[in-house]
Design a protein around this motif. Sequence first.
Motif, short mmCIF file in Angstrom:
data_model
loop_
_atom_site.label_atom_id
_atom_site.label_comp_id
_atom_site.label_asym_id
_atom_site.label_seq_id
_atom_site.Cartn_x
_atom_site.Cartn_y
_atom_site.Cartn_z
N THR A 87 0.85 -1.19 0.00
CA THR A 87 0.00 0.00 0.00
C THR A 87 0.88 1.23 0.00
O THR A 87 1.82 1.34 0.80
CB THR A 87 -0.93 0.01 1.22
OG1 THR A 87 -1.75 -1.17 1.19
CG2 THR A 87 -1.82 1.24 1.23
N VAL A 89 1.23 5.53 0.02
CA VAL A 89 0.57 6.78 0.39
C VAL A 89 1.41 7.96 -0.08
O VAL A 89 2.61 7.86 -0.25
CB VAL A 89 0.32 6.89 1.91
CG1 VAL A 89 -0.62 5.79 2.38
CG2 VAL A 89 1.61 6.86 2.71
N ARG A 106 -4.12 7.28 -1.06
CA ARG A 106 -3.68 5.92 -0.76
C ARG A 106 -3.93 5.11 -2.03
O ARG A 106 -5.00 5.18 -2.62
CB ARG A 106 -4.48 5.34 0.40
CG ARG A 106 -4.16 3.88 0.70
CD ARG A 106 -4.85 3.40 1.96
NE ARG A 106 -6.27 3.62 1.95
CZ ARG A 106 -7.18 2.73 1.56
NH1 ARG A 106 -6.80 1.54 1.13
NH2 ARG A 106 -8.46 3.02 1.59
N ALA A 125 -0.35 12.68 2.78
CA ALA A 125 0.00 11.48 3.56
C ALA A 125 1.50 11.29 3.46
O ALA A 125 2.05 11.31 2.36
CB ALA A 125 -0.74 10.27 3.02
N ILE A 128 3.09 5.27 6.45
CA ILE A 128 2.11 4.20 6.67
C ILE A 128 2.79 3.06 7.40
O ILE A 128 3.95 2.74 7.15
CB ILE A 128 1.49 3.72 5.34
CG1 ILE A 128 0.40 2.67 5.57
CG2 ILE A 128 2.56 3.23 4.38
CD1 ILE A 128 -0.43 2.34 4.33
N ILE A 134 -2.13 5.59 8.62
CA ILE A 134 -1.45 6.57 7.78
C ILE A 134 -1.30 7.87 8.56
O ILE A 134 -2.21 8.29 9.25
CB ILE A 134 -2.25 6.82 6.50
CG1 ILE A 134 -2.41 5.51 5.71
CG2 ILE A 134 -1.60 7.90 5.63
CD1 ILE A 134 -3.44 5.58 4.60
#
Length: 193
Positions: A87, A89, A106, A125, A128, A134
Amino acid sequence: GTVILQSDGTARPFLYQHGQLTLLQPPHSAWAPATGLNARGELIGQSWTAEGDCICGFVWRDGTWEALRGPVQNQQTMPLAINDAGTVVGWADVVVGRHAQRKAMRWAHGKMHTLPDLGGRSNEAHGINAQGDIVGRAQLRGSFNAHAVVYHQGQLIDLDDDPDSDSVAHAINAAGQAVGERSQHTRNGAFRS
């Protein structure tokens, strides 16, 4: 990391492992700084897209390049962190020029998601953790100030209780502890929540 080549001044991402430096060549770009790496060897950074329509974030996985586009076509995106689940950000420009707006993003499983804000024009952001929490910053409604925030289980939490201060959270660990910096009147310093 990123290597700037003396021969032509281009910036290329690289991987360093087991004592060996491997330069990566993004498609269609001479300038591609890297901004993060996870334990699986997935690298993130920013580059021109293969279509040449925007300077967007990218993820490099197993020799393939994936563009991280934002909600507005042809607008800049910047990934700042990636966790071991892959993932990513960062932020995306959604309005440019005099009324510029930047939104926290994201990217996960091939989809982009805009994160909530505190009512101001911009948010970003920055980090994470493994659980998907986040951290970053969000501008306050009607103010130029931004506060450090954490996005936890779909909720936005303001980490700063002073409307006159300016703060940002840069990283969050598996225990949910965030670190960043805060400017409050004439005092500046680091914080941990």
